[in-house]
Motif scaffolding. Sequence first.
Motif, PDB file in Angstrom:
ATOM      1  N   GLY A  64     -11.385  19.660 -26.603  1.00 49.27           N
ATOM      2  CA  GLY A  64     -11.221  18.225 -26.376  1.00 49.27           C
ATOM      3  C   GLY A  64      -9.785  17.861 -26.019  1.00 49.27           C
ATOM      4  N   ILE A  65      -8.825  18.599 -26.547  1.00 50.61           N
ATOM      5  CA  ILE A  65      -7.424  18.343 -26.191  1.00 50.61           C
ATOM      6  C   ILE A  65      -7.213  18.614 -24.707  1.00 50.61           C
ATOM      7  CG2 ILE A  65      -5.028  19.091 -26.559  1.00 50.61           C
ATOM      8  CD1 ILE A  65      -5.797  19.512 -29.524  1.00 50.61           C
ATOM      9  N   GLU A  66      -7.849  19.646 -24.175  1.00 53.07           N
ATOM     10  CA  GLU A  66      -7.738  19.917 -22.730  1.00 53.07           C
ATOM     11  C   GLU A  66      -8.448  18.839 -21.921  1.00 53.07           C
ATOM     12  OE1 GLU A  66      -6.714  21.546 -19.077  1.00 53.07           O
ATOM     13  OE2 GLU A  66      -5.858  21.884 -21.051  1.00 53.07           O
ATOM     14  N   TYR A  67      -9.593  18.349 -22.398  1.00 57.40           N
ATOM     15  CA  TYR A  67     -10.258  17.243 -21.704  1.00 57.40           C
ATOM     16  C   TYR A  67      -9.325  16.033 -21.644  1.00 57.40           C
ATOM     17  CZ  TYR A  67     -14.699  19.800 -22.504  1.00 57.40           C
ATOM     18  OH  TYR A  67     -15.703  20.726 -22.544  1.00 57.40           O
ATOM     19  N   MET A  68      -8.679  15.754 -22.773  1.00 57.63           N
ATOM     20  CA  MET A  68      -7.732  14.633 -22.830  1.00 57.63           C
ATOM     21  C   MET A  68      -6.563  14.864 -21.873  1.00 57.63           C
ATOM     22  SD  MET A  68      -7.540  14.081 -26.936  1.00 57.63           S
ATOM     23  CE  MET A  68      -8.995  13.820 -27.938  1.00 57.63           C
ATOM     24  N   ALA A  69      -6.008  16.077 -21.899  1.00 59.93           N
ATOM     25  CA  ALA A  69      -4.863  16.392 -21.040  1.00 59.93           C
ATOM     26  C   ALA A  69      -5.239  16.272 -19.560  1.00 59.93           C
ATOM     27  CB  ALA A  69      -4.341  17.794 -21.359  1.00 59.93           C
ATOM     28  N   GLN A  70      -6.447  16.682 -19.196  1.00 61.41           N
ATOM     29  CA  GLN A  70      -6.852  16.549 -17.799  1.00 61.41           C
ATOM     30  C   GLN A  70      -7.060  15.089 -17.417  1.00 61.41           C
ATOM     31  OE1 GLN A  70      -9.620  19.207 -15.979  1.00 61.41           O
ATOM     32  NE2 GLN A  70      -8.760  20.980 -17.028  1.00 61.41           N
ATOM     33  N   ALA A  71      -7.497  14.263 -18.358  1.00 58.62           N
ATOM     34  CA  ALA A  71      -7.603  12.833 -18.067  1.00 58.62           C
ATOM     35  C   ALA A  71      -6.222  12.226 -17.860  1.00 58.62           C
ATOM     36  CB  ALA A  71      -8.366  12.111 -19.180  1.00 58.62           C
ATOM     37  N   VAL A  72      -5.230  12.681 -18.640  1.00 60.45           N
ATOM     38  CA  VAL A  72      -3.850  12.234 -18.436  1.00 60.45           C
ATOM     39  C   VAL A  72      -3.369  12.697 -17.058  1.00 60.45           C
ATOM     40  CG1 VAL A  72      -1.460  12.532 -19.209  1.00 60.45           C
ATOM     41  CG2 VAL A  72      -3.269  12.076 -20.883  1.00 60.45           C
ATOM     42  N   ALA A  73      -3.671  13.933 -16.689  1.00 56.40           N
ATOM     43  CA  ALA A  73      -3.292  14.446 -15.369  1.00 56.40           C
ATOM     44  C   ALA A  73      -3.961  13.636 -14.267  1.00 56.40           C
ATOM     45  CB  ALA A  73      -3.659  15.921 -15.248  1.00 56.40           C
ATOM     46  N   ALA A  74      -5.227  13.280 -14.454  1.00 55.79           N
ATOM     47  CA  ALA A  74      -5.929  12.455 -13.463  1.00 55.79           C
ATOM     48  C   ALA A  74      -5.292  11.077 -13.360  1.00 55.79           C
ATOM     49  CB  ALA A  74      -7.412  12.341 -13.817  1.00 55.79           C
ATOM     50  N   PHE A  75      -4.869  10.526 -14.487  1.00 56.22           N
ATOM     51  CA  PHE A  75      -4.163   9.241 -14.501  1.00 56.22           C
ATOM     52  C   PHE A  75      -2.906   9.340 -13.631  1.00 56.22           C
ATOM     53  CE2 PHE A  75      -0.697   6.695 -16.244  1.00 56.22           C
ATOM     54  CZ  PHE A  75      -1.254   5.424 -16.331  1.00 56.22           C
ATOM     55  N   ALA A  76      -2.094  10.361 -13.877  1.00 56.29           N
ATOM     56  CA  ALA A  76      -0.860  10.543 -13.096  1.00 56.29           C
ATOM     57  C   ALA A  76      -1.180  10.806 -11.630  1.00 56.29           C
ATOM     58  CB  ALA A  76      -0.034  11.685 -13.682  1.00 56.29           C
ATOM     59  N   GLY A  77      -2.183  11.634 -11.378  1.00 53.24           N
ATOM     60  CA  GLY A  77      -2.566  11.939 -10.000  1.00 53.24           C
ATOM     61  C   GLY A  77      -3.092  10.733  -9.262  1.00 53.24           C
ATOM     62  N   TYR A  78      -3.874   9.927  -9.943  1.00 55.89           N
ATOM     63  CA  TYR A  78      -4.409   8.718  -9.326  1.00 55.89           C
ATOM     64  C   TYR A  78      -3.273   7.781  -8.918  1.00 55.89           C
ATOM     65  CZ  TYR A  78      -6.919   4.505  -8.360  1.00 55.89           C
ATOM     66  OH  TYR A  78      -7.390   3.387  -7.731  1.00 55.89           O
ATOM     67  N   HIS A  79      -2.337   7.556  -9.818  1.00 59.28           N
ATOM     68  CA  HIS A  79      -1.231   6.653  -9.506  1.00 59.28           C
ATOM     69  C   HIS A  79      -0.325   7.225  -8.419  1.00 59.28           C
ATOM     70  CE1 HIS A  79      -2.044   3.372 -12.246  1.00 59.28           C
ATOM     71  NE2 HIS A  79      -2.527   4.287 -13.067  1.00 59.28           N
ATOM     72  N   ALA A  80      -0.149   8.543  -8.395  1.00 57.77           N
ATOM     73  CA  ALA A  80       0.621   9.170  -7.317  1.00 57.77           C
ATOM     74  C   ALA A  80      -0.075   8.950  -5.976  1.00 57.77           C
ATOM     75  CB  ALA A  80       0.804  10.663  -7.590  1.00 57.77           C
ATOM     76  N   LYS A  81      -1.383   9.188  -5.925  1.00 59.93           N
ATOM     77  CA  LYS A  81      -2.149   9.004  -4.679  1.00 59.93           C
ATOM     78  C   LYS A  81      -2.072   7.552  -4.206  1.00 59.93           C
ATOM     79  CE  LYS A  81      -4.619  12.828  -3.741  1.00 59.93           C
ATOM     80  NZ  LYS A  81      -4.700  13.417  -2.417  1.00 59.93           N
ATOM     81  N   CYS A  82      -2.221   6.612  -5.121  1.00 62.48           N
ATOM     82  CA  CYS A  82      -2.164   5.193  -4.748  1.00 62.48           C
ATOM     83  C   CYS A  82      -0.792   4.809  -4.201  1.00 62.48           C
ATOM     84  CB  CYS A  82      -2.523   4.311  -5.946  1.00 62.48           C
ATOM     85  SG  CYS A  82      -4.278   4.327  -6.355  1.00 62.48           S
ATOM     86  N   ALA A  83       0.256   5.522  -4.633  1.00 63.91           N
ATOM     87  CA  ALA A  83       1.613   5.251  -4.164  1.00 63.91           C
ATOM     88  C   ALA A  83       1.956   6.066  -2.918  1.00 63.91           C
ATOM     89  CB  ALA A  83       2.618   5.546  -5.278  1.00 63.91           C
ATOM     90  N   GLY A  84       0.989   6.846  -2.425  1.00 68.91           N
ATOM     91  CA  GLY A  84       1.240   7.664  -1.244  1.00 68.91           C
ATOM     92  C   GLY A  84       2.059   8.907  -1.526  1.00 68.91           C
ATOM     93  N   GLU A  85       2.089   9.330  -2.782  1.00 68.57           N
ATOM     94  CA  GLU A  85       2.870  10.504  -3.185  1.00 68.57           C
ATOM     95  C   GLU A  85       1.947  11.682  -3.469  1.00 68.57           C
ATOM     96  OE1 GLU A  85       4.955   9.146  -6.615  1.00 68.57           O
ATOM     97  OE2 GLU A  85       6.105   7.640  -5.503  1.00 68.57           O
ATOM     98  N   ALA A  86       2.535  12.856  -3.537  1.00 69.97           N
ATOM     99  CA  ALA A  86       1.783  14.062  -3.859  1.00 69.97           C
ATOM    100  C   ALA A  86       1.518  14.130  -5.363  1.00 69.97           C
ATOM    101  CB  ALA A  86       2.568  15.298  -3.435  1.00 69.97           C
ATOM    102  N   VAL A  87       0.410  14.735  -5.720  1.00 66.84           N
ATOM    103  CA  VAL A  87       0.102  14.988  -7.126  1.00 66.84           C
ATOM    104  C   VAL A  87       1.045  16.087  -7.601  1.00 66.84           C
ATOM    105  CG1 VAL A  87      -1.667  15.852  -8.702  1.00 66.84           C
ATOM    106  CG2 VAL A  87      -2.287  14.269  -6.871  1.00 66.84           C
ATOM    107  N   LYS A  88       1.671  15.864  -8.761  1.00 69.63           N
ATOM    108  CA  LYS A  88       2.652  16.815  -9.282  1.00 69.63           C
ATOM    109  C   LYS A  88       2.159  17.460 -10.571  1.00 69.63           C
ATOM    110  CE  LYS A  88       6.064  13.900  -9.633  1.00 69.63           C
ATOM    111  NZ  LYS A  88       7.380  13.272  -9.792  1.00 69.63           N
ATOM    112  N   LEU A  89       2.681  18.632 -10.819  1.00 69.72           N
ATOM    113  CA  LEU A  89       2.399  19.365 -12.036  1.00 69.72           C
ATOM    114  C   LEU A  89       3.074  18.681 -13.226  1.00 69.72           C
ATOM    115  CD1 LEU A  89       1.155  22.021 -13.145  1.00 69.72           C
ATOM    116  CD2 LEU A  89       3.385  23.075 -12.777  1.00 69.72           C
TER     117      LEU A  89
END
Length: 159
Positions: A64-89
């Motif tokens: 479940g911690i990994e599920y949570m971490a991937q949701a956080v990553a999706a949050f960051a990736g979504y906001h990066a995409k909306c800003a026209g930026e690349a998804v970062k590690l």
Amino acid sequence: MQSSIQASAKEGQHYPVSELVPHSGDMVLLDTVVSAGEETLVAKLRVREDGLFDRQGRVPAYVGIEYMAQAVAAFAGYHAKCAGEAVKLGFLLGSRQFHSNVDSYQCGDELTVSVERLLQADNGMATFECHVCGEGIEQSARLNVFQPENIEEYLKGKK
């Protein structure tokens, strides 16, 4: 399966989950993003029996911690995409206050993962309140994460 499921959120933006997280193949554990806001994201998944964590039809609850971490990553990736930026590690630095009312998931369980950003520092550090819920399943934790501005320099130890 994940790469064809669309993430839908604010402003009508749609992205496959595999484009929002810096994972690939079997490590993409989320199926879809249901909603995203300025400080929140909600994702769904079905616990896979063909996944990396399957142990005779069950998956340990600590995943479940990994599920949570991937949701956080999706949050960051979504906001990066909306800003026209690349998804970062990014990096999961740790979890605090992990609570679970189950020891494991049954393969096939449908789970909802929700994350809310509580704190965002200028240096890339952030804290998220996270929950995983399903039928009879309740988990929560606070995740501390770090996303350096320049991943290459960070990994080389220059900053």
